[in-house]
Motif scaffolding. Sequence first.
Motif, mmCIF file in Angstrom:
data_model
loop_
_atom_site.group_PDB
_atom_site.id
_atom_site.type_symbol
_atom_site.label_atom_id
_atom_site.label_comp_id
_atom_site.label_asym_id
_atom_site.label_seq_id
_atom_site.Cartn_x
_atom_site.Cartn_y
_atom_site.Cartn_z
ATOM 1 N N ALA A 1 0.829 -1.204 0.000
ATOM 2 C CA ALA A 1 0.000 0.000 0.000
ATOM 3 C C ALA A 1 0.864 1.254 0.000
ATOM 4 C CB ALA A 1 -0.936 -0.010 1.202
ATOM 5 N N ALA A 2 1.960 1.224 0.733
ATOM 6 C CA ALA A 2 2.869 2.377 0.760
ATOM 7 C C ALA A 2 3.535 2.588 -0.596
ATOM 8 C CB ALA A 2 3.928 2.196 1.841
ATOM 9 N N MET A 3 3.812 1.502 -1.290
ATOM 10 C CA MET A 3 4.507 1.605 -2.572
ATOM 11 C C MET A 3 3.565 1.899 -3.742
ATOM 12 S SD MET A 3 7.506 -1.355 -2.336
ATOM 13 C CE MET A 3 6.512 -2.495 -3.214
ATOM 14 N N GLU A 4 2.353 1.295 -3.716
ATOM 15 C CA GLU A 4 1.500 1.328 -4.912
ATOM 16 C C GLU A 4 0.073 1.790 -4.663
ATOM 17 O OE1 GLU A 4 1.710 -2.643 -6.344
ATOM 18 O OE2 GLU A 4 3.882 -2.576 -6.582
ATOM 19 N N GLY A 5 -0.297 2.003 -3.426
ATOM 20 C CA GLY A 5 -1.674 2.370 -3.113
ATOM 21 C C GLY A 5 -2.447 1.168 -2.599
ATOM 22 N N GLU A 6 -3.444 1.443 -1.781
ATOM 23 C CA GLU A 6 -4.173 0.369 -1.108
ATOM 24 C C GLU A 6 -4.973 -0.514 -2.064
ATOM 25 O OE1 GLU A 6 -7.398 -0.337 2.453
ATOM 26 O OE2 GLU A 6 -6.451 1.618 2.248
ATOM 27 N N ALA A 7 -5.649 0.083 -3.027
ATOM 28 C CA ALA A 7 -6.473 -0.704 -3.946
ATOM 29 C C ALA A 7 -5.629 -1.695 -4.734
ATOM 30 C CB ALA A 7 -7.235 0.218 -4.894
ATOM 31 N N HIS A 8 -4.503 -1.251 -5.241
ATOM 32 C CA HIS A 8 -3.616 -2.132 -6.000
ATOM 33 C C HIS A 8 -3.024 -3.212 -5.095
ATOM 34 C CE1 HIS A 8 -1.388 -3.409 -9.366
ATOM 35 N NE2 HIS A 8 -0.261 -2.807 -9.109
ATOM 36 N N ALA A 9 -2.669 -2.837 -3.876
ATOM 37 C CA ALA A 9 -2.109 -3.799 -2.921
ATOM 38 C C ALA A 9 -3.134 -4.877 -2.580
ATOM 39 C CB ALA A 9 -1.669 -3.076 -1.655
ATOM 40 N N ARG A 10 -4.380 -4.493 -2.383
ATOM 41 C CA ARG A 10 -5.439 -5.457 -2.047
ATOM 42 C C ARG A 10 -5.627 -6.462 -3.177
ATOM 43 N NH1 ARG A 10 -8.780 -5.011 2.013
ATOM 44 N NH2 ARG A 10 -8.414 -2.782 2.233
ATOM 45 N N GLU A 11 -5.604 -5.980 -4.422
ATOM 46 C CA GLU A 11 -5.730 -6.886 -5.575
ATOM 47 C C GLU A 11 -4.584 -7.895 -5.614
ATOM 48 O OE1 GLU A 11 -6.054 -4.835 -9.284
ATOM 49 O OE2 GLU A 11 -7.712 -3.594 -8.553
ATOM 50 N N LYS A 12 -3.373 -7.401 -5.419
ATOM 51 C CA LYS A 12 -2.203 -8.289 -5.450
ATOM 52 C C LYS A 12 -2.247 -9.316 -4.321
ATOM 53 C CE LYS A 12 1.459 -5.786 -7.733
ATOM 54 N NZ LYS A 12 2.806 -5.249 -7.562
ATOM 55 N N LEU A 13 -2.675 -8.900 -3.159
ATOM 56 C CA LEU A 13 -2.672 -9.784 -1.999
ATOM 57 C C LEU A 13 -3.723 -10.886 -2.108
ATOM 58 C CD1 LEU A 13 -0.882 -9.872 0.466
ATOM 59 C CD2 LEU A 13 -2.654 -8.686 1.724
ATOM 60 N N GLN A 14 -4.773 -10.680 -2.880
ATOM 61 C CA GLN A 14 -5.794 -11.713 -3.050
ATOM 62 C C GLN A 14 -5.216 -12.985 -3.645
ATOM 63 O OE1 GLN A 14 -8.944 -9.931 -5.314
ATOM 64 N NE2 GLN A 14 -9.985 -9.161 -3.488
ATOM 65 N N SER A 15 -4.297 -12.850 -4.586
ATOM 66 C CA SER A 15 -3.708 -14.038 -5.206
ATOM 67 C C SER A 15 -2.921 -14.857 -4.185
ATOM 68 C CB SER A 15 -2.816 -13.655 -6.384
ATOM 69 O OG SER A 15 -1.711 -12.886 -5.951
ATOM 70 N N VAL A 16 -2.236 -14.178 -3.278
ATOM 71 C CA VAL A 16 -1.481 -14.881 -2.236
ATOM 72 C C VAL A 16 -2.441 -15.508 -1.227
ATOM 73 C CG1 VAL A 16 0.119 -14.578 -0.310
ATOM 74 C CG2 VAL A 16 0.600 -13.488 -2.487
ATOM 75 N N SER A 17 -3.469 -14.799 -0.869
ATOM 76 C CA SER A 17 -4.429 -15.317 0.116
ATOM 77 C C SER A 17 -5.075 -16.611 -0.362
ATOM 78 C CB SER A 17 -5.504 -14.272 0.420
ATOM 79 O OG SER A 17 -4.932 -13.156 1.061
#
Length: 114
Positions: free
Chosen positions: A78-94
Amino acid sequence: MRWLKPSLRGSIYGLLGHSVMPSQSAMESSMEDIREAMLGLLGDQGRNSYPHVTRRIRYAGDVQGLWYLRGDLMAVLAAMEGEAHAREKLQSVSRMFQGLLPSSLHSRPSPLVN
């Protein structure tokens, strides 16, 4: 007493919400895949800028440890790319944690999300 350990462990695992316990080799393989995916999301910039998070992900001892590190990873992304983009990326890991954790640790849908 050796004969008691697998059935006791399987019973406890069943009580936690799993019907079949993954084999040790499958668990380790999945854990390494998750670890690599998390480090991949950090990228070179994240690994260089946030070495403490990189270190914690690299040396997490179990799947539950990696599960709890998703919050740290989310904060960095979120600090690097913004919260919305971070949430999308983290879904794949989850999604990679499916079948590896007790049901009490799985993400639940938020009533705030439409």
